[in-house]
Design a protein around this motif. Structure first.
Motif, PDB file in Angstrom:
ATOM      1  N   GLY A 110      -4.214  14.392   3.510  1.00 54.05           N
ATOM      2  CA  GLY A 110      -4.602  15.784   3.459  1.00 54.05           C
ATOM      3  C   GLY A 110      -4.089  16.533   2.246  1.00 54.05           C
ATOM      4  N   GLU A 111      -3.745  15.815   1.193  1.00 50.24           N
ATOM      5  CA  GLU A 111      -3.341  16.426  -0.077  1.00 50.24           C
ATOM      6  C   GLU A 111      -3.898  15.563  -1.196  1.00 50.24           C
ATOM      7  OE1 GLU A 111       0.874  16.744   0.211  1.00 50.24           O
ATOM      8  OE2 GLU A 111       1.206  14.597   0.408  1.00 50.24           O
ATOM      9  N   GLU A 112      -4.255  16.181  -2.294  1.00 52.61           N
ATOM     10  CA  GLU A 112      -5.043  15.491  -3.307  1.00 52.61           C
ATOM     11  C   GLU A 112      -4.204  14.540  -4.152  1.00 52.61           C
ATOM     12  OE1 GLU A 112      -8.294  16.433  -6.848  1.00 52.61           O
ATOM     13  OE2 GLU A 112      -7.448  18.066  -5.649  1.00 52.61           O
ATOM     14  N   TYR A 113      -4.701  13.313  -4.277  1.00 49.71           N
ATOM     15  CA  TYR A 113      -4.114  12.298  -5.154  1.00 49.71           C
ATOM     16  C   TYR A 113      -5.127  11.959  -6.250  1.00 49.71           C
ATOM     17  CZ  TYR A 113      -0.234  11.538  -1.956  1.00 49.71           C
ATOM     18  OH  TYR A 113       0.897  11.713  -1.193  1.00 49.71           O
ATOM     19  N   GLU A 114      -4.595  11.509  -7.380  1.00 50.72           N
ATOM     20  CA  GLU A 114      -5.435  11.242  -8.542  1.00 50.72           C
ATOM     21  C   GLU A 114      -4.952   9.982  -9.237  1.00 50.72           C
ATOM     22  OE1 GLU A 114      -6.476  13.395 -12.871  1.00 50.72           O
ATOM     23  OE2 GLU A 114      -5.117  14.347 -11.417  1.00 50.72           O
ATOM     24  N   PHE A 115      -5.886   9.280  -9.872  1.00 52.48           N
ATOM     25  CA  PHE A 115      -5.534   8.139 -10.716  1.00 52.48           C
ATOM     26  C   PHE A 115      -5.881   8.451 -12.161  1.00 52.48           C
ATOM     27  CE2 PHE A 115      -7.164   4.125 -12.765  1.00 52.48           C
ATOM     28  CZ  PHE A 115      -5.910   3.640 -13.102  1.00 52.48           C
TER      29      PHE A 115
ATOM     30  N   ILE B 221      -1.205   8.760  -9.847  1.00 53.30           N
ATOM     31  CA  ILE B 221      -0.914   7.360 -10.160  1.00 53.30           C
ATOM     32  C   ILE B 221      -1.362   7.119 -11.592  1.00 53.30           C
ATOM     33  CG2 ILE B 221      -1.389   4.959  -9.553  1.00 53.30           C
ATOM     34  CD1 ILE B 221      -2.129   5.983  -6.738  1.00 53.30           C
ATOM     35  N   ARG B 222      -0.430   6.692 -12.434  1.00 50.78           N
ATOM     36  CA  ARG B 222      -0.740   6.493 -13.861  1.00 50.78           C
ATOM     37  C   ARG B 222      -0.481   5.041 -14.262  1.00 50.78           C
ATOM     38  NH1 ARG B 222       1.826  11.539 -13.607  1.00 50.78           N
ATOM     39  NH2 ARG B 222       0.686  13.246 -14.636  1.00 50.78           N
TER      40      ARG B 222
ATOM     41  N   ALA C 181       0.823  -1.205   0.000  1.00 46.40           N
ATOM     42  CA  ALA C 181       0.000   0.000   0.000  1.00 46.40           C
ATOM     43  C   ALA C 181       0.861   1.262   0.000  1.00 46.40           C
ATOM     44  CB  ALA C 181      -0.927  -0.003   1.216  1.00 46.40           C
ATOM     45  N   ASP C 182       1.919   1.256   0.811  1.00 50.49           N
ATOM     46  CA  ASP C 182       2.724   2.467   0.918  1.00 50.49           C
ATOM     47  C   ASP C 182       3.558   2.739  -0.323  1.00 50.49           C
ATOM     48  OD1 ASP C 182       3.318   0.113   2.312  1.00 50.49           O
ATOM     49  OD2 ASP C 182       4.794   1.023   3.615  1.00 50.49           O
ATOM     50  N   VAL C 183       3.717   1.741  -1.192  1.00 49.91           N
ATOM     51  CA  VAL C 183       4.427   1.976  -2.454  1.00 49.91           C
ATOM     52  C   VAL C 183       3.584   2.818  -3.411  1.00 49.91           C
ATOM     53  CG1 VAL C 183       5.407   0.819  -4.489  1.00 49.91           C
ATOM     54  CG2 VAL C 183       5.882  -0.061  -2.220  1.00 49.91           C
ATOM     55  N   LEU C 184       2.286   2.883  -3.161  1.00 53.74           N
ATOM     56  CA  LEU C 184       1.448   3.761  -3.977  1.00 53.74           C
ATOM     57  C   LEU C 184       1.927   5.210  -3.902  1.00 53.74           C
ATOM     58  CD1 LEU C 184      -2.107   2.341  -3.188  1.00 53.74           C
ATOM     59  CD2 LEU C 184      -0.894   2.206  -5.376  1.00 53.74           C
ATOM     60  N   LEU C 185       2.530   5.584  -2.789  1.00 55.75           N
ATOM     61  CA  LEU C 185       3.087   6.939  -2.672  1.00 55.75           C
ATOM     62  C   LEU C 185       4.230   7.130  -3.667  1.00 55.75           C
ATOM     63  CD1 LEU C 185       3.171   7.171   1.222  1.00 55.75           C
ATOM     64  CD2 LEU C 185       1.520   8.273  -0.315  1.00 55.75           C
TER      65      LEU C 185
END
Length: 279
Positions: free
Chosen positions: A211-216, A153-154, A140-144
């Protein structure tokens, strides 16, 4: 009891070692390719070895009642490295091997690197060694790391789902099995998070947790190759990176396993917990 941990300069190996510090009757030996990178743990022995060096592995593994065999990094010869390490463990008389494998490891796995894991599992089964296989889902933490500084995330993951697992949970499971391996001999443990989510859902959970925006961004295969071309990686490695996403898109990682709770007696950490406090 002597417990030997390979990959001890990496996150899983180092975290597992720290969880074994102070365990009654345990002598730790930390193994890595560079002694300078090994964690400083008072009382722990250290040894330098690469899986490709059979003699160094035999010396590093000697006297091990339990051995954590952390899979080698991405390499064209990774299976050969694993073969040498397993043969060295056999020759060194290792009591029990705990191997960090991958969920659904097999010769035809969609995630191409899981094919090496499947072949390595077969080597262990035929080695005569006692073994336990930790089949980790994607961390899970590798998603960062996947998201990078732009927090996007692309990849061609579509709407497929994966129960991403916390690396902390994997390290804790490894430490627990190493401390008392006999009950887990011959067992294959699926280590996952508590629920399977899509990449889009994962991005939303990461946004809430940090608390910061992530996108796929769901790429086509052609777009995925183009976005990875600047790295200059060989074709086999690019294929592996892309298959991270396509294996999820195809439903191969839509699995919630019970290994974490079975070993630790508690539910696995959520994705939000994993990314809020990455290992």
């Amino acid at each position: 009891m002597r417990i030997v941990l390979t990959g001890a300069s990496g996150r899983i190996g180092a975290a597992a070692a720290r969880r074994l510090v102070g365990a009654p009757g345990v002598q730790l030996r930390l193994v890595g390719r560079s002694l300078d990178r090994l964690p400083r743990i008072e009382g722990a022995e250290v040894a330098q070895a690469e899986f490709s060096d059979a003699a160094a592995c035999r010396a590093a593994f000697a006297g091990a009642d339990a051995l954590l065999l952390v899979s080698a990094g991405e390499a064209a010869d990774r299976l050969d490295q694993h073969r040498i390490a397993i043969e060295a463990a056999t020759e060194a008389g290792v009591g029990h091997v705990v191997y960090t494998s991958f969920l659904g490891a097999s010769e035809d796995a969609g995630f191409t690197l899981a094919r090496d894991h499947g072949a390595t599992e077969q080597l262990l089964r035929g080695s005569g060694l006692a073994w336990t296989l930790l089949r980790d889902s994607f961390y899970a933490d590798v998603l960062l790391d996947f998201a990078g500084p732009d927090r996007v995330i692309r990849g061609p993951g579509g709407t497929g789902r994966c129960a991403f697992v916390s690396r902390r949970d994997v390290a804790e499971v490894a430490a627990a099995v190493l401390r008392d391996p006999a009950p887990w001999a011959g067992r294959t443990l699926d280590l996952t998070g508590p629920v399977a989510v899509s990449f889009a859902e994962a991005a939303l959970l990461m946004t809430r947790a940090r608390g910061e925006e992530y996108e796929f961004v769901d790429e086509t295969l052609a777009e995925a190759r183009a976005s990875r071309a600047p790295y200059g990686a060989p074709d086999w490695q690019v294929d592996a990176w892309i298959s991270t996403y396509t294996a999820i898109a195809d439903g191969e990682l839509d699995v919630v396993g019970g290994g974490v709770e079975e070993v630790l007696g508690r539910p696995p950490r959520t994705l939000e917990q994993a990314v809020a406090e990455p290992l």
